[in-house]
Design a protein around this motif. Structure first.
Motif, mmCIF file in Angstrom:
data_model
loop_
_atom_site.group_PDB
_atom_site.id
_atom_site.type_symbol
_atom_site.label_atom_id
_atom_site.label_comp_id
_atom_site.label_asym_id
_atom_site.label_seq_id
_atom_site.Cartn_x
_atom_site.Cartn_y
_atom_site.Cartn_z
ATOM 1 N N MET B 1 0.840 -1.209 0.000
ATOM 2 C CA MET B 1 0.000 0.000 0.000
ATOM 3 C C MET B 1 0.876 1.260 0.000
ATOM 4 O O MET B 1 1.759 1.427 0.815
ATOM 5 N N SER B 2 0.608 2.133 -0.914
ATOM 6 C CA SER B 2 1.415 3.350 -1.061
ATOM 7 C C SER B 2 1.309 4.258 0.154
ATOM 8 O O SER B 2 0.252 4.394 0.771
ATOM 9 N N ILE B 3 2.409 4.905 0.491
ATOM 10 C CA ILE B 3 2.355 5.859 1.605
ATOM 11 C C ILE B 3 1.611 7.123 1.206
ATOM 12 O O ILE B 3 1.310 7.960 2.041
ATOM 13 N N TYR B 4 1.320 7.240 -0.076
ATOM 14 C CA TYR B 4 0.594 8.427 -0.545
ATOM 15 C C TYR B 4 -0.920 8.248 -0.475
ATOM 16 O O TYR B 4 -1.675 9.184 -0.740
ATOM 17 N N LYS B 5 -1.332 7.046 -0.122
ATOM 18 C CA LYS B 5 -2.765 6.743 -0.112
ATOM 19 C C LYS B 5 -3.566 7.777 0.674
ATOM 20 O O LYS B 5 -4.525 8.364 0.170
ATOM 21 N N GLY B 6 -3.148 8.022 1.903
ATOM 22 C CA GLY B 6 -3.883 8.947 2.779
ATOM 23 C C GLY B 6 -4.029 10.335 2.195
ATOM 24 O O GLY B 6 -5.134 10.878 2.107
ATOM 25 N N ILE B 7 -2.929 10.898 1.779
ATOM 26 C CA ILE B 7 -2.984 12.279 1.283
ATOM 27 C C ILE B 7 -3.758 12.360 -0.022
ATOM 28 O O ILE B 7 -4.496 13.330 -0.254
ATOM 29 N N LEU B 8 -3.646 11.334 -0.852
ATOM 30 C CA LEU B 8 -4.388 11.366 -2.121
ATOM 31 C C LEU B 8 -5.883 11.217 -1.883
ATOM 32 O O LEU B 8 -6.699 11.828 -2.577
ATOM 33 N N GLU B 9 -6.241 10.447 -0.878
ATOM 34 C CA GLU B 9 -7.667 10.343 -0.524
ATOM 35 C C GLU B 9 -8.172 11.680 0.008
ATOM 36 O O GLU B 9 -9.300 12.081 -0.258
ATOM 37 N N ASN B 10 -7.309 12.332 0.769
ATOM 38 C CA ASN B 10 -7.661 13.649 1.279
ATOM 39 C C ASN B 10 -7.918 14.618 0.119
ATOM 40 O O ASN B 10 -8.945 15.309 0.080
ATOM 41 N N VAL B 11 -7.004 14.626 -0.812
ATOM 42 C CA VAL B 11 -7.162 15.497 -1.985
ATOM 43 C C VAL B 11 -8.445 15.150 -2.743
ATOM 44 O O VAL B 11 -9.199 16.036 -3.157
ATOM 45 N N ALA B 12 -8.675 13.854 -2.874
ATOM 46 C CA ALA B 12 -9.828 13.390 -3.658
ATOM 47 C C ALA B 12 -11.164 13.807 -3.054
ATOM 48 O O ALA B 12 -12.195 13.833 -3.721
ATOM 49 N N LYS B 13 -11.149 14.147 -1.762
ATOM 50 C CA LYS B 13 -12.385 14.628 -1.140
ATOM 51 C C LYS B 13 -12.802 15.984 -1.712
ATOM 52 O O LYS B 13 -13.947 16.391 -1.599
ATOM 53 N N TYR B 14 -11.815 16.683 -2.278
ATOM 54 C CA TYR B 14 -12.096 18.042 -2.748
ATOM 55 C C TYR B 14 -12.053 18.185 -4.263
ATOM 56 O O TYR B 14 -12.861 18.881 -4.842
ATOM 57 N N VAL B 15 -11.072 17.553 -4.872
ATOM 58 C CA VAL B 15 -10.920 17.688 -6.325
ATOM 59 C C VAL B 15 -10.492 16.354 -6.932
ATOM 60 O O VAL B 15 -10.029 15.450 -6.228
ATOM 61 N N GLN B 16 -10.633 16.261 -8.244
ATOM 62 C CA GLN B 16 -10.185 15.065 -8.942
ATOM 63 C C GLN B 16 -8.938 15.397 -9.742
ATOM 64 O O GLN B 16 -8.950 16.318 -10.564
ATOM 65 N N LEU B 17 -7.891 14.674 -9.485
ATOM 66 C CA LEU B 17 -6.645 14.902 -10.218
ATOM 67 C C LEU B 17 -6.483 13.838 -11.299
ATOM 68 O O LEU B 17 -6.903 12.693 -11.123
ATOM 69 N N THR B 18 -5.869 14.230 -12.398
ATOM 70 C CA THR B 18 -5.525 13.247 -13.428
ATOM 71 C C THR B 18 -4.311 12.455 -12.956
ATOM 72 O O THR B 18 -3.612 12.878 -12.022
ATOM 73 N N ASP B 19 -4.038 11.330 -13.609
ATOM 74 C CA ASP B 19 -2.878 10.516 -13.233
ATOM 75 C C ASP B 19 -1.593 11.334 -13.315
ATOM 76 O O ASP B 19 -0.712 11.222 -12.471
ATOM 77 N N ASP B 20 -1.533 12.156 -14.348
ATOM 78 C CA ASP B 20 -0.350 12.985 -14.514
ATOM 79 C C ASP B 20 -0.213 13.987 -13.369
ATOM 80 O O ASP B 20 0.882 14.208 -12.837
ATOM 81 N N GLU B 21 -1.308 14.583 -12.977
ATOM 82 C CA GLU B 21 -1.283 15.549 -11.879
ATOM 83 C C GLU B 21 -0.901 14.880 -10.561
ATOM 84 O O GLU B 21 -0.160 15.430 -9.754
ATOM 85 N N ILE B 22 -1.426 13.664 -10.380
ATOM 86 C CA ILE B 22 -1.063 12.893 -9.188
ATOM 87 C C ILE B 22 0.445 12.656 -9.155
ATOM 88 O O ILE B 22 1.098 12.808 -8.128
ATOM 89 N N ALA B 23 0.985 12.314 -10.317
ATOM 90 C CA ALA B 23 2.431 12.065 -10.416
ATOM 91 C C ALA B 23 3.220 13.326 -10.083
ATOM 92 O O ALA B 23 4.213 13.292 -9.352
ATOM 93 N N GLN B 24 2.754 14.443 -10.614
ATOM 94 C CA GLN B 24 3.448 15.701 -10.332
ATOM 95 C C GLN B 24 3.385 16.049 -8.847
ATOM 96 O O GLN B 24 4.332 16.585 -8.277
ATOM 97 N N PHE B 25 2.230 15.765 -8.264
ATOM 98 C CA PHE B 25 2.050 16.088 -6.849
ATOM 99 C C PHE B 25 2.926 15.193 -5.965
ATOM 100 O O PHE B 25 3.702 15.673 -5.139
ATOM 101 N N THR B 26 2.827 13.894 -6.169
ATOM 102 C CA THR B 26 3.603 12.981 -5.318
ATOM 103 C C THR B 26 5.112 13.201 -5.509
ATOM 104 O O THR B 26 5.892 12.946 -4.600
ATOM 105 N N ALA B 27 5.481 13.730 -6.677
ATOM 106 C CA ALA B 27 6.901 13.990 -6.931
ATOM 107 C C ALA B 27 7.480 15.028 -5.969
ATOM 108 O O ALA B 27 8.673 15.038 -5.693
ATOM 109 N N ILE B 28 6.629 15.924 -5.453
ATOM 110 C CA ILE B 28 7.153 16.946 -4.537
ATOM 111 C C ILE B 28 6.994 16.539 -3.065
ATOM 112 O O ILE B 28 7.335 17.306 -2.167
ATOM 113 N N LEU B 29 6.474 15.339 -2.826
ATOM 114 C CA LEU B 29 6.300 14.877 -1.441
ATOM 115 C C LEU B 29 7.528 14.099 -0.993
ATOM 116 O O LEU B 29 7.899 13.110 -1.631
ATOM 117 N N LYS B 30 8.114 14.544 0.077
ATOM 118 C CA LYS B 30 9.322 13.881 0.564
ATOM 119 C C LYS B 30 9.007 13.125 1.860
ATOM 120 O O LYS B 30 8.805 13.742 2.908
#
Lengths: 191, 191
Positions: B1-30
């Motif tokens: 299970m990805s460590i990004y699951k939680g934050i992406l679910e949080n985001v998904a409560k408000y907006v829908q991101l494309t796969d590319d946008e998800i990739a761009q977002f997770t790329a800046i998460l350290k």
DNA sequence: AAATACGCTTGACTTTTATCAAGACCTACC
DNA sequence: GGTAGGTCTTGATAAAAGTCAAGCGTATTT
């Protein structure tokens, strides 16, 4: 001079809008005059608008079970106000928003703001950046509330907002700071 | 299970991101692991990151002139924390952020967030909506602070966040509520 | 396992702030 | 110009919360 000057300058501090975007934005702003003591928001009614003050002063407060008033926001020119919880969730308000002076405000409907933020990226940026800054100031107030004495909170407020302190009734300021009017009077009297 | 699951679910409560946008977002998460009592933010250093908690608990607090600690934020899983003022303005922090437990956090740099929010409208929307909701809750805390007694504030907190109340040390909770540890102990003892 | 540090509690006392009540002042309005 | 309402002040008292200090129990460390 346009009544939109203030709010557009505020926006311009954060983002640059095209003429078309400015037109779309001002199109959802409804100028409204309110008289002193008039309510803009009342408990039980959804706070439909986010309100910007062009001229005047407004406070947002609630009345507790004992009938005591607690002021959550004191807003003057170039500030926004609303029952934020009610506005954001579009649920019935718990607070009053009351004009402290005859005022001129710009009202923007929740649906209009949301629709425009969905379409206009810059405007979304504006509200994001503006709210993030509001948030950082909100923490400062919390710090004051949890860590400082009544006396410190009062002088801090006077120092930060001298124009507001001299413009609003003392009992309003007291209820904003979480102090009884009598105590605030005493704080002021001891120098 | 990805460590990004939680934050992406949080985001998904408000907006829908494309796969590319998800990739761009997770790329800046350290992803960063921090140990109990470790500081993530310290006075004098700019709070470079907005931090999301995947697992663990953190508090943000400041130390006043008398050496007393005041807790501004208690954050657990699925919450963000930082010295918000320092982060937003990119100025030296005044507060500490300290792990209350061994924790796993996702750190996103101010510049990266700003750049991405400038490019990706949905992400800008997400942070706008999220912050607006945070703001509406912040007002609730203010209402509590200015209008309620220590006892009321404590029971309100326990009612609202029972998991946090039982998870963090009592003196931390006391400093969050603006109560001395001794007084909080007494409040609890009288039933 | 002993020593130590930490968190929590309890008691005695002090300080801060709220409450209740009365009166002074001011302003607006009939 | 007098009356009423609202605002601020002041005094006496009460309640709430903080401070200081001691002690207890439980983790943590070595």
């Amino acid at each position: 001079m346009s009544i939109y000057k203030g709010i557009l300058e505020n926006v311009a501090k954060y983002v640059q809008l095209t003429d078309d975007e400015i037109a779309q934005f001002t199109a959802i702003l409804k100028p409204t005059r309110i008289k002193k003591r008039q309510f803009v928001v009342q408990p039980g009614f959804v706070s439909e608008y986010r309100n910007y003050i062009v001229e005047g002063a407004v406070r947002v407060f609630y009345v507790d079970a004992l009938g005591k008033e607690h002021t959550i926001i004191i807003a003057i020119e170039d500030w926004f106000f609303t029952d934020f919880f009610s506005y954001i969730h579009q649920t019935p308000a718990e607070y009053y928003a009351e004009a402290l002076e005859d005022s001129l405000i710009l009202q923007m409907k929740y649906d209009d703001v949301e629709e425009l933020c969905g379409k206009v990226h810059s405007l979304c940026q504006y509200f994001r950046l503006y709210t993030e800054r509001s948030m950082s100031f909100s923490y400062k107030r919390t710090v004051s509330n949890i860590g400082k004495s009544s006396e410190e909170r009062y002088w801090e407020f006077v120092d930060k907002y001298p124009q507001i302190a001299s413009r609003v009734p003392q009992y309003v300021l007291a209820s904003y700071l979480g102090i009884s009017p009598e105590s605030l009077s005493r704080i002021r009297s001891r120098s």
